[in-house]
Motif scaffolding. Structure first.
Motif, PDB file in Angstrom:
ATOM      1  N   ALA A  86      39.195  33.880  64.849  1.00 23.35           N
ATOM      2  CA  ALA A  86      40.444  33.257  64.422  1.00 23.35           C
ATOM      3  C   ALA A  86      40.555  33.301  62.903  1.00 23.35           C
ATOM      4  N   THR A  87      41.735  33.594  62.417  1.00 24.44           N
ATOM      5  CA  THR A  87      41.972  33.609  60.974  1.00 24.44           C
ATOM      6  C   THR A  87      42.073  32.176  60.466  1.00 24.44           C
ATOM      7  N   ASN A  88      41.992  32.021  59.164  1.00 25.31           N
ATOM      8  CA  ASN A  88      42.163  30.688  58.577  1.00 25.31           C
ATOM      9  C   ASN A  88      43.532  30.121  58.938  1.00 25.31           C
ATOM     10  N   TYR A  89      44.524  30.977  58.985  1.00 25.00           N
ATOM     11  CA  TYR A  89      45.864  30.541  59.361  1.00 25.00           C
ATOM     12  C   TYR A  89      45.864  30.014  60.798  1.00 25.00           C
ATOM     13  N   GLU A  90      45.244  30.755  61.708  1.00 33.98           N
ATOM     14  CA  GLU A  90      45.206  30.347  63.111  1.00 33.98           C
ATOM     15  C   GLU A  90      44.427  29.043  63.302  1.00 33.98           C
ATOM     16  N   VAL A  91      43.324  28.911  62.588  1.00 35.76           N
ATOM     17  CA  VAL A  91      42.546  27.673  62.670  1.00 35.76           C
ATOM     18  C   VAL A  91      43.382  26.518  62.134  1.00 35.76           C
ATOM     19  N   GLY A  92      44.009  26.731  60.987  1.00 32.32           N
ATOM     20  CA  GLY A  92      44.864  25.697  60.406  1.00 32.32           C
ATOM     21  C   GLY A  92      45.974  25.278  61.345  1.00 32.32           C
ATOM     22  N   GLU A  93      46.629  26.255  61.967  1.00 31.26           N
ATOM     23  CA  GLU A  93      47.697  25.957  62.928  1.00 31.26           C
ATOM     24  C   GLU A  93      47.180  25.113  64.086  1.00 31.26           C
ATOM     25  N   ALA A  94      45.987  25.428  64.548  1.00 30.65           N
ATOM     26  CA  ALA A  94      45.419  24.731  65.701  1.00 30.65           C
ATOM     27  C   ALA A  94      45.065  23.278  65.395  1.00 30.65           C
ATOM     28  N   VAL A  95      44.711  23.004  64.136  1.00 35.17           N
ATOM     29  CA  VAL A  95      44.232  21.655  63.798  1.00 35.17           C
ATOM     30  C   VAL A  95      45.167  20.894  62.861  1.00 35.17           C
ATOM     31  N   GLY A  96      46.284  21.523  62.468  1.00 37.89           N
ATOM     32  CA  GLY A  96      47.246  20.836  61.612  1.00 37.89           C
ATOM     33  C   GLY A  96      46.937  20.876  60.131  1.00 37.89           C
ATOM     34  N   LEU A  97      46.356  21.976  59.676  1.00 42.42           N
ATOM     35  CA  LEU A  97      46.052  22.162  58.254  1.00 42.42           C
ATOM     36  C   LEU A  97      46.679  23.451  57.764  1.00 42.42           C
ATOM     37  N   SER A  98      46.795  23.568  56.453  1.00 40.88           N
ATOM     38  CA  SER A  98      47.203  24.842  55.876  1.00 40.88           C
ATOM     39  C   SER A  98      46.032  25.815  55.981  1.00 40.88           C
ATOM     40  N   ALA A  99      46.315  27.088  55.810  1.00 40.44           N
ATOM     41  CA  ALA A  99      45.256  28.098  55.869  1.00 40.44           C
ATOM     42  C   ALA A  99      44.204  27.862  54.787  1.00 40.44           C
ATOM     43  N   SER A 100      44.638  27.493  53.585  1.00 38.06           N
ATOM     44  CA  SER A 100      43.677  27.278  52.496  1.00 38.06           C
ATOM     45  C   SER A 100      42.822  26.039  52.755  1.00 38.06           C
TER      46      SER A 100
END
Length: 153
Positions: free
Chosen positions: A23-37
């Motif tokens: 999973a990309t940082n973007y995908e992880v962020g989307e899954a947990v409610g965070l920005s990619a950074s």
């Protein structure tokens, strides 16, 4: 999880990556409610603290010709540090052993092996397992079917 220094976001990130290590940082962020950074910073912190030990591919053993799962229970002559150490060092070198667990209870170790067929297991038993240091007893069971196959991440 808070006892381990992880909060709910860290736990959610770990579950997300456990399900999809690519999973990309973007995908992880989307899954947990965070920005990619923000997800990236959290992932890096989790790696640094050892909560993420690495990333790997889950290989289909059948594609490699390893059709059978074998459970091997090992009893050693004694449980001295030298016998345990020699056994563990030797078992790490055996191709086809996918896990080795020091056990409490009736057996000293439980090994899980993936082999092509009965002949392959016979080779493993005769050439490798029976020659492990300190072994006095080997008991083997063969899996008929993996109930969880296809359900793993």
């Amino acid at each position: 999880m808070a006892l381990l220094g992880l909060d709910e976001l860290d736990s959610a990130i770990l579950r997300t990556l456990e399900a999809n290590g690519r999973a990309t940082n973007y995908e992880v962020g989307e899954a947990v409610g965070l920005s990619a950074s923000a997800a990236s910073r959290r992932i890096q912190a989790l790696e640094e603290m050892g909560a993420i030990r690495g990333y790997r591919a889950v290989v289909n053993d059948r594609m490699l010709g390893r059709q059978m799962t074998v459970f091997v229970r090992i009893t050693l002559e004694r449980q001295s540090a030298s016998v345990l150490g020699a056994f563990e060092a030797a078992v790490r070198r055996i191709q086809g052993i996918t896990s080795c667990h020091l056990m409490a209870g009736q057996y000293d170790y439980m090994l899980i092996a993936r082999v092509a067929d009965m002949d392959d297991y016979g080779r493993l038993h005769q050439n490798e397992l029976s020659r492990l240091p300190g072994v006095t007893r080997i008991e083997t069971s063969f899996a008929l079917r993996d109930v969880m196959e296809g359900q793993r991440r």
